[in-house]
Design a protein around this motif. Structure first.
Motif, PDB file in Angstrom:
ATOM      1  N   SER A 110       0.858  -1.243  -0.063  1.00  0.00           N
ATOM      2  CA  SER A 110      -0.081   0.046   0.030  1.00  0.00           C
ATOM      3  C   SER A 110       0.800   1.339  -0.097  1.00  0.00           C
ATOM      4  O   SER A 110       1.627   1.603   0.803  1.00  0.00           O
ATOM      5  N   PRO A 111       0.762   2.061  -1.118  1.00  0.00           N
ATOM      6  CA  PRO A 111       1.357   3.331  -1.155  1.00  0.00           C
ATOM      7  C   PRO A 111       0.874   4.280  -0.004  1.00  0.00           C
ATOM      8  O   PRO A 111       1.989   5.220   0.552  1.00  0.00           O
ATOM      9  N   SER A 112      -0.071   4.354   0.371  1.00  0.00           N
ATOM     10  CA  SER A 112      -0.844   5.243   1.445  1.00  0.00           C
ATOM     11  C   SER A 112      -0.189   4.975   2.814  1.00  0.00           C
ATOM     12  O   SER A 112      -0.117   5.649   3.477  1.00  0.00           O
ATOM     13  N   ASP A 113       0.269   3.410   3.063  1.00  0.00           N
ATOM     14  CA  ASP A 113       0.861   3.053   4.408  1.00  0.00           C
ATOM     15  C   ASP A 113       2.233   3.591   4.291  1.00  0.00           C
ATOM     16  O   ASP A 113       3.049   3.756   5.170  1.00  0.00           O
ATOM     17  N   PHE A 114       3.069   3.117   3.051  1.00  0.00           N
ATOM     18  CA  PHE A 114       4.187   3.222   2.884  1.00  0.00           C
ATOM     19  C   PHE A 114       4.863   4.644   3.167  1.00  0.00           C
ATOM     20  O   PHE A 114       5.942   4.749   3.656  1.00  0.00           O
ATOM     21  N   VAL A 115       3.949   5.681   2.530  1.00  0.00           N
ATOM     22  CA  VAL A 115       4.371   7.105   2.905  1.00  0.00           C
ATOM     23  C   VAL A 115       4.683   7.336   4.344  1.00  0.00           C
ATOM     24  O   VAL A 115       5.477   8.468   4.752  1.00  0.00           O
ATOM     25  N   TYR A 116       4.279   6.727   5.368  1.00  0.00           N
ATOM     26  CA  TYR A 116       4.310   6.974   6.848  1.00  0.00           C
ATOM     27  C   TYR A 116       5.437   6.087   7.328  1.00  0.00           C
ATOM     28  O   TYR A 116       5.493   6.253   8.867  1.00  0.00           O
ATOM     29  N   THR A 117       6.238   5.242   6.624  1.00  0.00           N
ATOM     30  CA  THR A 117       7.109   4.544   7.320  1.00  0.00           C
ATOM     31  C   THR A 117       8.753   5.280   7.497  1.00  0.00           C
ATOM     32  O   THR A 117       9.683   4.606   7.384  1.00  0.00           O
ATOM     33  N   LEU A 118       8.508   6.382   7.766  1.00  0.00           N
ATOM     34  CA  LEU A 118       9.631   7.256   8.415  1.00  0.00           C
ATOM     35  C   LEU A 118       8.939   8.153   9.416  1.00  0.00           C
ATOM     36  O   LEU A 118       8.017   8.732   9.402  1.00  0.00           O
ATOM     37  N   PRO A 119       9.794   7.991  10.723  1.00  0.00           N
ATOM     38  CA  PRO A 119       9.201   8.787  11.877  1.00  0.00           C
ATOM     39  C   PRO A 119       9.091  10.224  11.710  1.00  0.00           C
ATOM     40  O   PRO A 119       8.185  10.825  12.213  1.00  0.00           O
ATOM     41  N   ASN A 120       9.916  10.813  10.964  1.00  0.00           N
ATOM     42  CA  ASN A 120       9.936  12.258  10.739  1.00  0.00           C
ATOM     43  C   ASN A 120       8.665  12.810  10.138  1.00  0.00           C
ATOM     44  O   ASN A 120       8.510  14.198   9.696  1.00  0.00           O
ATOM     45  N   ILE A 121       7.875  11.866   9.363  1.00  0.00           N
ATOM     46  CA  ILE A 121       6.681  12.289   8.683  1.00  0.00           C
ATOM     47  C   ILE A 121       5.773  13.248   9.838  1.00  0.00           C
ATOM     48  O   ILE A 121       5.230  14.301   9.079  1.00  0.00           O
ATOM     49  N   VAL A 122       5.692  12.853  10.939  1.00  0.00           N
ATOM     50  CA  VAL A 122       4.986  13.626  11.950  1.00  0.00           C
ATOM     51  C   VAL A 122       5.447  14.994  12.054  1.00  0.00           C
ATOM     52  O   VAL A 122       4.479  15.987  12.120  1.00  0.00           O
ATOM     53  N   THR A 123       6.931  15.202  11.952  1.00  0.00           N
ATOM     54  CA  THR A 123       7.197  16.881  12.044  1.00  0.00           C
ATOM     55  C   THR A 123       6.682  17.565  10.625  1.00  0.00           C
ATOM     56  O   THR A 123       6.408  18.656  10.633  1.00  0.00           O
ATOM     57  N   GLY A 124       6.785  16.932   9.636  1.00  0.00           N
ATOM     58  CA  GLY A 124       6.183  17.611   8.313  1.00  0.00           C
ATOM     59  C   GLY A 124       4.642  17.779   8.296  1.00  0.00           C
ATOM     60  O   GLY A 124       4.526  18.826   7.906  1.00  0.00           O
ATOM     61  N   GLU A 125       4.056  16.920   9.089  1.00  0.00           N
ATOM     62  CA  GLU A 125       2.546  17.303   9.178  1.00  0.00           C
ATOM     63  C   GLU A 125       2.246  18.327   9.932  1.00  0.00           C
ATOM     64  O   GLU A 125       1.500  19.265   9.672  1.00  0.00           O
ATOM     65  N   ILE A 126       3.188  18.585  11.236  1.00  0.00           N
ATOM     66  CA  ILE A 126       2.732  19.569  12.208  1.00  0.00           C
ATOM     67  C   ILE A 126       3.247  20.932  11.285  1.00  0.00           C
ATOM     68  O   ILE A 126       2.664  21.802  11.539  1.00  0.00           O
ATOM     69  N   ALA A 127       4.434  20.734  10.498  1.00  0.00           N
ATOM     70  CA  ALA A 127       5.206  21.776   9.865  1.00  0.00           C
ATOM     71  C   ALA A 127       4.193  22.486   9.047  1.00  0.00           C
ATOM     72  O   ALA A 127       3.852  23.751   9.025  1.00  0.00           O
ATOM     73  N   ILE A 128       3.604  21.840   8.214  1.00  0.00           N
ATOM     74  CA  ILE A 128       2.798  22.244   7.020  1.00  0.00           C
ATOM     75  C   ILE A 128       1.215  22.976   7.719  1.00  0.00           C
ATOM     76  O   ILE A 128       1.076  23.958   7.358  1.00  0.00           O
ATOM     77  N   ARG A 129       0.959  22.350   8.712  1.00  0.00           N
ATOM     78  CA  ARG A 129      -0.354  22.764   9.610  1.00  0.00           C
ATOM     79  C   ARG A 129      -0.325  24.008  10.119  1.00  0.00           C
ATOM     80  O   ARG A 129      -0.940  25.012  10.022  1.00  0.00           O
ATOM     81  N   HIS A 130       0.891  24.278  10.645  1.00  0.00           N
ATOM     82  CA  HIS A 130       1.287  25.561  11.516  1.00  0.00           C
ATOM     83  C   HIS A 130       2.594  26.463  10.758  1.00  0.00           C
ATOM     84  O   HIS A 130       2.724  27.445  11.504  1.00  0.00           O
ATOM     85  N   HIS A 131       2.695  26.061   9.527  1.00  0.00           N
ATOM     86  CA  HIS A 131       3.336  26.968   8.732  1.00  0.00           C
ATOM     87  C   HIS A 131       4.932  27.342   9.459  1.00  0.00           C
ATOM     88  O   HIS A 131       5.686  28.148   9.582  1.00  0.00           O
ATOM     89  N   ILE A 132       5.402  25.964  10.005  1.00  0.00           N
ATOM     90  CA  ILE A 132       6.686  26.202  10.601  1.00  0.00           C
ATOM     91  C   ILE A 132       7.934  25.838   9.540  1.00  0.00           C
ATOM     92  O   ILE A 132       8.058  24.939   9.027  1.00  0.00           O
ATOM     93  N   GLN A 133       8.760  26.948   9.542  1.00  0.00           N
ATOM     94  CA  GLN A 133       9.959  26.824   8.472  1.00  0.00           C
ATOM     95  C   GLN A 133      11.465  26.616   9.206  1.00  0.00           C
ATOM     96  O   GLN A 133      12.266  26.638   8.506  1.00  0.00           O
ATOM     97  N   GLY A 134      11.340  26.655  10.380  1.00  0.00           N
ATOM     98  CA  GLY A 134      12.717  26.669  10.993  1.00  0.00           C
ATOM     99  C   GLY A 134      13.084  25.041  11.039  1.00  0.00           C
ATOM    100  O   GLY A 134      12.723  24.387  10.423  1.00  0.00           O
ATOM    101  N   GLU A 135      14.318  24.889  11.775  1.00  0.00           N
ATOM    102  CA  GLU A 135      14.793  23.546  12.024  1.00  0.00           C
ATOM    103  C   GLU A 135      13.909  22.837  12.356  1.00  0.00           C
ATOM    104  O   GLU A 135      12.958  22.700  13.453  1.00  0.00           O
ATOM    105  N   THR A 136      13.811  21.180  11.908  1.00  0.00           N
ATOM    106  CA  THR A 136      13.029  20.360  12.188  1.00  0.00           C
ATOM    107  C   THR A 136      13.827  18.902  12.529  1.00  0.00           C
ATOM    108  O   THR A 136      14.842  18.925  11.755  1.00  0.00           O
ATOM    109  N   ALA A 137      13.561  18.430  13.513  1.00  0.00           N
ATOM    110  CA  ALA A 137      14.454  17.160  13.632  1.00  0.00           C
ATOM    111  C   ALA A 137      13.581  16.140  14.390  1.00  0.00           C
ATOM    112  O   ALA A 137      12.788  16.263  15.174  1.00  0.00           O
ATOM    113  N   PHE A 138      13.999  14.764  14.152  1.00  0.00           N
ATOM    114  CA  PHE A 138      13.337  13.508  14.793  1.00  0.00           C
ATOM    115  C   PHE A 138      14.454  12.733  15.310  1.00  0.00           C
ATOM    116  O   PHE A 138      15.160  12.153  14.502  1.00  0.00           O
TER     117      PHE A 138
END
Length: 205
Positions: A110-138
């Motif tokens: 499933s491509p829809s499941d595969f896209v989440y097989t990296l833990p730092n996807i959660v930081t991307g989801e939060i950054a997109i929602r809150h327009h955060i452009q600074g340093e991100t790390a997991f």
């Protein structure tokens, strides 16, 4: 750095600054059902939430409760960072993806499941929602370690010249959910505690 706000999600309960915001009526509800119920109870309008994996849902919900709403966000998004930790990486999503790869002729991952097989996807989801452009790390640690977390947060904020950061321990394994999140700022607000290992242990016993 100082802790301006905090959120804890565990034991089927959502707490913000020590106050219960939501508690599951069924203590045996699945982790997925609990997160969906908590999300709906907050009246949040973000349909993409239901497409996320459980780890991203957990981090997204914690961030939504302690960060300014996107319409109120500081336009200088590069001054804010995201620093997350856990001990299981993307294990829950990895398992879900593995279940979509049966043997034989029915092989169809499933491509829809595969896209989440990296833990730092959660930081991307939060950054997109809150327009955060600074340093991100997991970071993946063996366990919740206040000393290590404080050291990494201080170093990251200093190196990236950040003024604010969403810092979260976002961990999920099957139905075990554990979010310990903070909005850290460079100046105290009221009785904001300083970011120290002792403060983390007090906030998140």
């Amino acid at each position: 750095m100082y802790i301006q706000k905090s959120c804890r999600i565990h034991d089927r309960r959502v707490m913000v600054d020590g106050q219960t915001r939501f508690e599951a009526s069924d203590g045996h509800a699945s982790g997925t059902d609990f997160l969906a119920d908590a999300f709906r109870s907050m009246g949040i309008d973000y349909r993409k939430f239901y497409k996320m994996d459980p780890l991203s849902r957990l981090g997204f919900l914690a961030a939504e409760l302690i960060l300014p709403q996107p319409a109120e966000a500081d336009p200088s998004g590069e001054e804010m960072g995201l620093i997350c930790f856990n001990s299981t990486a993307s294990l829950a999503a990895d398992r879900a993806y593995q279940r979509t790869i049966p043997a034989g002729d029915n092989f169809f991952p499933s491509p829809s499941d595969f896209v989440y097989t990296l833990p730092n996807i959660v930081t991307g989801e939060i950054a997109i929602r809150h327009h955060i452009q600074g340093e991100t790390a997991f970071y993946v640690l063996r366990a919740f370690n206040p000393e290590t977390i404080c050291h990494i947060v201080r170093e990251t904020i200093a190196d990236a010249d950040l003024h604010r950061a969403f810092v979260g321990w976002i961990d999920i394994d099957t139905d075990h959910l554990d979010a310990r999140a903070m909005l850290c700022v460079d100046r105290p607000h009221g009785n904001s505690p300083e970011l120290t290992p002792e403060a983390l242990l007090q906030l998140f016993p």
